[in-house]
Design a protein around this motif. Sequence first.
Motif, mmCIF file in Angstrom:
data_model
loop_
_atom_site.group_PDB
_atom_site.id
_atom_site.type_symbol
_atom_site.label_atom_id
_atom_site.label_comp_id
_atom_site.label_asym_id
_atom_site.label_seq_id
_atom_site.Cartn_x
_atom_site.Cartn_y
_atom_site.Cartn_z
ATOM 1 N N LYS A 38 0.833 -1.204 0.000
ATOM 2 C CA LYS A 38 0.000 0.000 0.000
ATOM 3 C C LYS A 38 0.865 1.250 0.000
ATOM 4 N N THR B 245 4.402 5.914 -8.436
ATOM 5 C CA THR B 245 3.476 5.882 -9.551
ATOM 6 C C THR B 245 4.068 5.126 -10.729
ATOM 7 N N TYR C 39 -8.997 2.224 -10.855
ATOM 8 C CA TYR C 39 -8.440 0.939 -11.261
ATOM 9 C C TYR C 39 -8.996 0.657 -12.651
ATOM 10 N N LEU D 73 -2.826 -5.581 -4.683
ATOM 11 C CA LEU D 73 -3.630 -5.175 -3.520
ATOM 12 C C LEU D 73 -4.727 -6.192 -3.224
ATOM 13 N N VAL E 179 1.897 1.858 -3.462
ATOM 14 C CA VAL E 179 0.882 2.491 -4.306
ATOM 15 C C VAL E 179 0.786 3.976 -3.970
ATOM 16 N N LEU F 234 -4.345 5.870 -5.441
ATOM 17 C CA LEU F 234 -5.218 4.915 -6.137
ATOM 18 C C LEU F 234 -6.549 5.597 -6.401
ATOM 19 N N HIS G 284 -1.212 -2.194 -8.298
ATOM 20 C CA HIS G 284 -2.658 -2.248 -8.034
ATOM 21 C C HIS G 284 -3.143 -3.690 -8.008
ATOM 22 N N ASP G 285 -2.570 -4.504 -8.878
ATOM 23 C CA ASP G 285 -3.014 -5.899 -8.938
ATOM 24 C C ASP G 285 -2.542 -6.715 -7.746
ATOM 25 N N SER H 79 -9.028 -9.251 -4.831
ATOM 26 C CA SER H 79 -8.229 -8.315 -5.612
ATOM 27 C C SER H 79 -9.179 -7.342 -6.304
ATOM 28 N N LEU H 80 -8.620 -6.271 -6.842
ATOM 29 C CA LEU H 80 -9.463 -5.318 -7.567
ATOM 30 C C LEU H 80 -10.043 -5.960 -8.816
ATOM 31 N N GLN I 174 -0.186 0.093 -12.298
ATOM 32 C CA GLN I 174 -1.108 -1.031 -12.336
ATOM 33 C C GLN I 174 -0.538 -2.322 -11.748
#
Length: 628
Positions: free
Chosen positions: A381, A388, A471, A398, A384, A468, A395-396, A411-412, A392
């Motif tokens: 986290k 930057t 997504y 998380l 994220v 974030l 992000h995957d 997951s997202l 992505q």
Amino acid sequence: MSKTKAPKESETNQTFSFKAETRQLLNILIHSLYKEREVFLRELLSNASDALNRLRFEMLTNQDVLDSEAELCVRISLDKEQRLLTIQDSGIGMTRDEIIEHLGTIAESGARKFIQASREKQADFSQIIGQFGVGFYSVFMVAESVRVTSRSFRPQAEAVSWYATGDDTYQVSPAQMPERGTKIEIKLKEDAAEFAEEFRIQNIIHRHSDYIGFPIYLGEAKDPVNKRASLWRTSRSEISDEQYKDFYRQTTLDWEEPLLRIHLVTDAPVQLYALLYLPAKAERGLFALRKDDGLKLYSRNILIDEYNKDLLPDYLRFVQGVVDSEDLPLNVSRETVQASGLMPRLKKVLTGQVLKELENLAKNDPEKYNAFWQEFGGYIKQGVASDTAEGQKLHDLLRFRTNQQPETWSSLAEYAGRMKEDQKEIYYIVGDDAKSVLRSPHLDTFNDLGLEVLLLTEPMDSFLLMGLRAYKEFALKNAAQADIQPAEKSGQDADGERIPDDDFNLLVERFKDVLGEQVTDVRTSQRLSQSLARLVDPEGSPNPEMQRVYKYLGKEYEVPKKILELNPAHPLLKNLLKLGADTELGQAIIEQVYDSALLVEGLHPDPSSLAPRIQQIMEAALEKSTKN
Ligand code: ADP
Ligand code: MG
């Protein structure tokens, strides 16, 4: 000392006292009944290895060292009859001042922590000595007396000898030693005679010191005892699982098996060997050998930095291991390595690899990935929030709990896969813990409509949200502020009756009177079905997660003023209306409605202040029901 002609200090035999802290440590070690006393050898060999590494590093830039041709190695000799064990290295050596400084006081090793632990609780230290790097003094577990003779690499330095028997003092005197390095002569205690046996010593070396990067010769043997392989330079197919684990254990003293290992050998875009491990626990154990974050950086097999922090981004600082590159210029200081421009390229490759392995783990072994997430989710986290560049990919990695799946990690991508057909946003709610957030009135409509909401309940989450905002094509939206249409049944209780508008307005006025400045407004809500009330932000105020960021960062946090929304069909409000105006109990209840809403929001500055009022309300309730 009463002598006629004062000789030079360095020519005399001088007695020094150990510091109190050192005496305490010696005491524990001398009387220790620890059965694995053998770890003293690991400590002495690790010091020898450090000394050899430092010498080799010195020689990168300085040829003016004593015995510059001498082999970099450790020699061990044994005398069973005399119970003597001698360990000699051709490392950097120590001058007189250095020997007093380094062997007279406790170094920065595990010893200090050990002492601290011994003060804090009366644990059975004999059980844990082996897991600490207790350092040089651990030799007193087996030694009757110890003599350290050393000669520094500096050509002008003279040899010096240090002698102690484990009581309160040690002696320092001039010595004869033609060669560079340090010799440690140990007279073993009677009950430690085993450490003068060749077979026993071989065994210990295999167990604890196999991966020391210099040859360790035992007796007259021509071949070193230790494997000495730079495991990271060895081909993967030649390394057993056991060897990988041993290497990790011996280099970190982490007894728990690592979660994941990454052995990477590449030639492009940079030449690089890396052997990285993800520990099982985020917390560096009290016993860990590693004193800091960072990777060991070698250049062509020569250690140039013990704790390098430039090889991975900060958020991956929990990764342990070794990096070695042929592309690093050899003849350089640490500073020029930083300036060489190679580091960012190494970092890019390593970061990419670690993230790729995590992605694979998530795909191939979700259970293990969840264990990773549980321990290290906060780090990702942080990544994220701060990084930057990886976007992505991070992000995957998380994982979230949600109102619909509060027990499992999603997951997202999984969330997106479960979205309603016309859903365009990913909803989340912030709060202090999953339990209370699940009770949030903001979720009423989402629950009614079967919409999934991410539960963000850790301090780090508010920072996460700053990095974030979306997504894929879905923006993230705070449930408290989401613009969604309530379900049909919303705003109606079981009997479907709402308080008539006139009465409701009366009620609103009473709330305003009692709450005064604490709220900016009181009004009816379209978004509540089960809940009594909720707090919403007036137009233009910072969003809830930013308010939390302020709360975490701010010195003087003030509860932001909000709008109190009431559920016009809630039975409690109907009864409150019947209670009549301006009773003491009515006031207490109104205050409590507001405070409860603050609590659920995780914004209450002083929850214990509620107790007296709750008691007041309870007393009223009891009085009423016992009267009837
Ligand atoms: P640590 O290794 O954690 O620093 P130790 O108690 O093991 O703590 O050692 C204390 C210090 O003594 C070392 O940091 C080093 O400066 C010095 N020292 C110990 N052994 C040697 C050696 N063989 N050669 C040179 N210096 C040594
Ligand atoms: Mg040491």
